[in-house]
Write a protein that holds these residues in place. Structure first.
Motif, PDB file in Angstrom:
ATOM      1  N   MET A   1       0.845  -1.196   0.000  1.00  0.00           N
ATOM      2  CA  MET A   1       0.000   0.000   0.000  1.00  0.00           C
ATOM      3  C   MET A   1       0.884   1.251   0.000  1.00  0.00           C
ATOM      4  O   MET A   1       1.819   1.378   0.787  1.00  0.00           O
ATOM      5  CB  MET A   1      -0.897   0.001   1.244  1.00  0.00           C
ATOM      6  CG  MET A   1      -1.813   1.218   1.340  1.00  0.00           C
ATOM      7  SD  MET A   1      -2.847   1.150   2.831  1.00  0.00           S
ATOM      8  CE  MET A   1      -3.688   2.710   2.666  1.00  0.00           C
ATOM      9  N   ALA A   2       0.603   2.186  -0.933  1.00  0.00           N
ATOM     10  CA  ALA A   2       1.412   3.396  -1.038  1.00  0.00           C
ATOM     11  C   ALA A   2       1.204   4.276   0.184  1.00  0.00           C
ATOM     12  O   ALA A   2       0.113   4.331   0.755  1.00  0.00           O
ATOM     13  CB  ALA A   2       1.030   4.155  -2.303  1.00  0.00           C
ATOM     14  N   ARG A   3       2.276   4.972   0.565  1.00  0.00           N
ATOM     15  CA  ARG A   3       2.158   5.873   1.703  1.00  0.00           C
ATOM     16  C   ARG A   3       1.325   7.081   1.325  1.00  0.00           C
ATOM     17  O   ARG A   3       1.407   7.606   0.221  1.00  0.00           O
ATOM     18  CB  ARG A   3       3.550   6.345   2.141  1.00  0.00           C
ATOM     19  CG  ARG A   3       4.384   5.294   2.825  1.00  0.00           C
ATOM     20  CD  ARG A   3       5.706   5.901   3.228  1.00  0.00           C
ATOM     21  NE  ARG A   3       6.531   4.958   3.948  1.00  0.00           N
ATOM     22  CZ  ARG A   3       7.767   5.233   4.387  1.00  0.00           C
ATOM     23  NH1 ARG A   3       8.279   6.426   4.162  1.00  0.00           N
ATOM     24  NH2 ARG A   3       8.467   4.334   5.045  1.00  0.00           N
ATOM     25  N   GLN A 194       1.323   5.712  12.846  1.00  0.00           N
ATOM     26  CA  GLN A 194       1.725   4.585  12.014  1.00  0.00           C
ATOM     27  C   GLN A 194       1.034   4.604  10.650  1.00  0.00           C
ATOM     28  O   GLN A 194       1.644   4.302   9.623  1.00  0.00           O
ATOM     29  CB  GLN A 194       1.404   3.268  12.735  1.00  0.00           C
ATOM     30  CG  GLN A 194       1.854   2.015  12.011  1.00  0.00           C
ATOM     31  CD  GLN A 194       3.372   1.889  11.951  1.00  0.00           C
ATOM     32  OE1 GLN A 194       4.081   2.422  12.800  1.00  0.00           O
ATOM     33  NE2 GLN A 194       3.862   1.200  10.936  1.00  0.00           N
ATOM     34  N   LYS A 195      -0.238   4.985  10.637  1.00  0.00           N
ATOM     35  CA  LYS A 195      -1.027   4.910   9.399  1.00  0.00           C
ATOM     36  C   LYS A 195      -1.153   6.248   8.664  1.00  0.00           C
ATOM     37  O   LYS A 195      -1.680   6.295   7.550  1.00  0.00           O
ATOM     38  CB  LYS A 195      -2.413   4.350   9.723  1.00  0.00           C
ATOM     39  CG  LYS A 195      -2.348   2.923  10.278  1.00  0.00           C
ATOM     40  CD  LYS A 195      -3.711   2.427  10.717  1.00  0.00           C
ATOM     41  CE  LYS A 195      -3.615   1.031  11.316  1.00  0.00           C
ATOM     42  NZ  LYS A 195      -4.909   0.526  11.819  1.00  0.00           N
ATOM     43  N   GLY A 196      -0.696   7.317   9.313  1.00  0.00           N
ATOM     44  CA  GLY A 196      -0.727   8.614   8.643  1.00  0.00           C
ATOM     45  C   GLY A 196      -2.048   9.347   8.714  1.00  0.00           C
ATOM     46  O   GLY A 196      -2.292  10.277   7.943  1.00  0.00           O
ATOM     47  N   GLN A 217      -8.728  10.518   7.438  1.00  0.00           N
ATOM     48  CA  GLN A 217      -9.097   9.391   8.290  1.00  0.00           C
ATOM     49  C   GLN A 217      -9.518   8.237   7.382  1.00  0.00           C
ATOM     50  O   GLN A 217      -9.878   8.454   6.223  1.00  0.00           O
ATOM     51  CB  GLN A 217     -10.232   9.772   9.242  1.00  0.00           C
ATOM     52  CG  GLN A 217     -11.511  10.215   8.549  1.00  0.00           C
ATOM     53  CD  GLN A 217     -12.586  10.638   9.524  1.00  0.00           C
ATOM     54  OE1 GLN A 217     -12.582  10.252  10.680  1.00  0.00           O
ATOM     55  NE2 GLN A 217     -13.536  11.449   9.064  1.00  0.00           N
ATOM     56  N   PRO A 218      -9.446   7.012   7.893  1.00  0.00           N
ATOM     57  CA  PRO A 218      -9.836   5.872   7.050  1.00  0.00           C
ATOM     58  C   PRO A 218     -11.324   5.907   6.728  1.00  0.00           C
ATOM     59  O   PRO A 218     -12.129   6.445   7.480  1.00  0.00           O
ATOM     60  CB  PRO A 218      -9.471   4.659   7.915  1.00  0.00           C
ATOM     61  CG  PRO A 218      -9.478   5.165   9.316  1.00  0.00           C
ATOM     62  CD  PRO A 218      -9.023   6.598   9.241  1.00  0.00           C
TER      63      PRO A 218
END
Length: 238
Positions: A1-3, A194-196, A217-218
């Motif tokens: 998965m791209a940052r 961690q997830k940005g 946010q996700p």
């Protein structure tokens, strides 16, 4: 998965982390930390960055900082990276990279999470088992706030200033460190870094998305479809 690209909005505080490559030390002496501190203190105003809190661990650094422009923090970290790596390699007779890729950074909602994030940063040496109290660790912003020790690097966030007048403020600040953050808050901060994702409410994240041009946010997932119960007597069942 791209940052995900880093999300910087002028005037919004960010929790910034830079780590040593392969978790190697980025400070080998007291002089290294003094030089890194000086670099930050000198270059932050040049790039329009206010540093509200920090801690310099052996192999990583945490900052709580606000940039006046969308590129302010990135430019500061690039400037510090080049200057400090050149110094460090010369001092320790080494070559090559020092950092573990690019720095991590997430926006922090002021009213809900800024104080927790500042506590998280200054309590790092305690959680690492290096000291029993953040005041025992000299390489952080804690003594500046808790004991009014001058620190040329620190620009207190206005939310911290509202804790009271100078004497009242130091007492109020110390009281914030009578215990560690609760497990849920710790996990939320760590997961966001961690997830940005931004550290804040839905409303805060939506505002950032409209200003920053990417998700903060996700995506919320819908309920999982209900699977029929297995018939244990069915020969085709598992």
């Amino acid at each position: 998965m791209a940052r995900l690209p880093r999300l910087y909005v002028p005037g919004v505080p960010n929790h910034v982390i830079v780590r040593g490559n392969n978790r190697q030390a980025i400070f080998g002496s007291e002089g290294d930390r003094i030089f890194f501190h000086r670099c930050l203190a000198e270059r932050a105003p040049v790039h329009g960055v206010s540093i509200h809190a920090y801690v310099m661990m052996t192999n990583h650094v945490h900052l709580l900082a606000t940039g006046s422009g969308s590129m302010s923090i990135s430019r500061l970290m690039q400037s510090i990276g080049r200057r400090y790596v050149g110094y460090y390699n010369h001092q320790h007779d080494r070559t090559g990279t020092l950092w573990e890729g690019r720095h991590k950074s997430i926006p922090v909602e002021t009213d809900r999470h800024l104080v927790d994030c500042q506590r998280y940063i200054e309590l790092n040496p305690v959680r690492a088992g290096i000291v029993k109290h953040p005041a025992d660790y000299p390489w952080s912003s804690h003594r500046h706030f808790a004991f009014d020790k001058p620190d040329t690097l620190v620009t207190p966030h206005e939310l911290i200033v509202t804790l009271g007048y100078k004497g009242e403020r130091t007492l109020a600040y110390r009281s914030l460190f009578e215990e560690d953050l609760d497990a849920e808050t710790l996990q939320k901060i760590r997961s966001s870094v961690q997830k940005g994702w931004a550290l804040g409410s839905d409303a805060f994240c939506k505002q950032l998305e409209s200003l920053g041009g990417r998700r903060a946010q996700p995506r919320r997932r819908g309920p999982k479809p209900v699977q029929p119960a297995l018939d244990l007597d069915d020969p085709n069942g598992v």
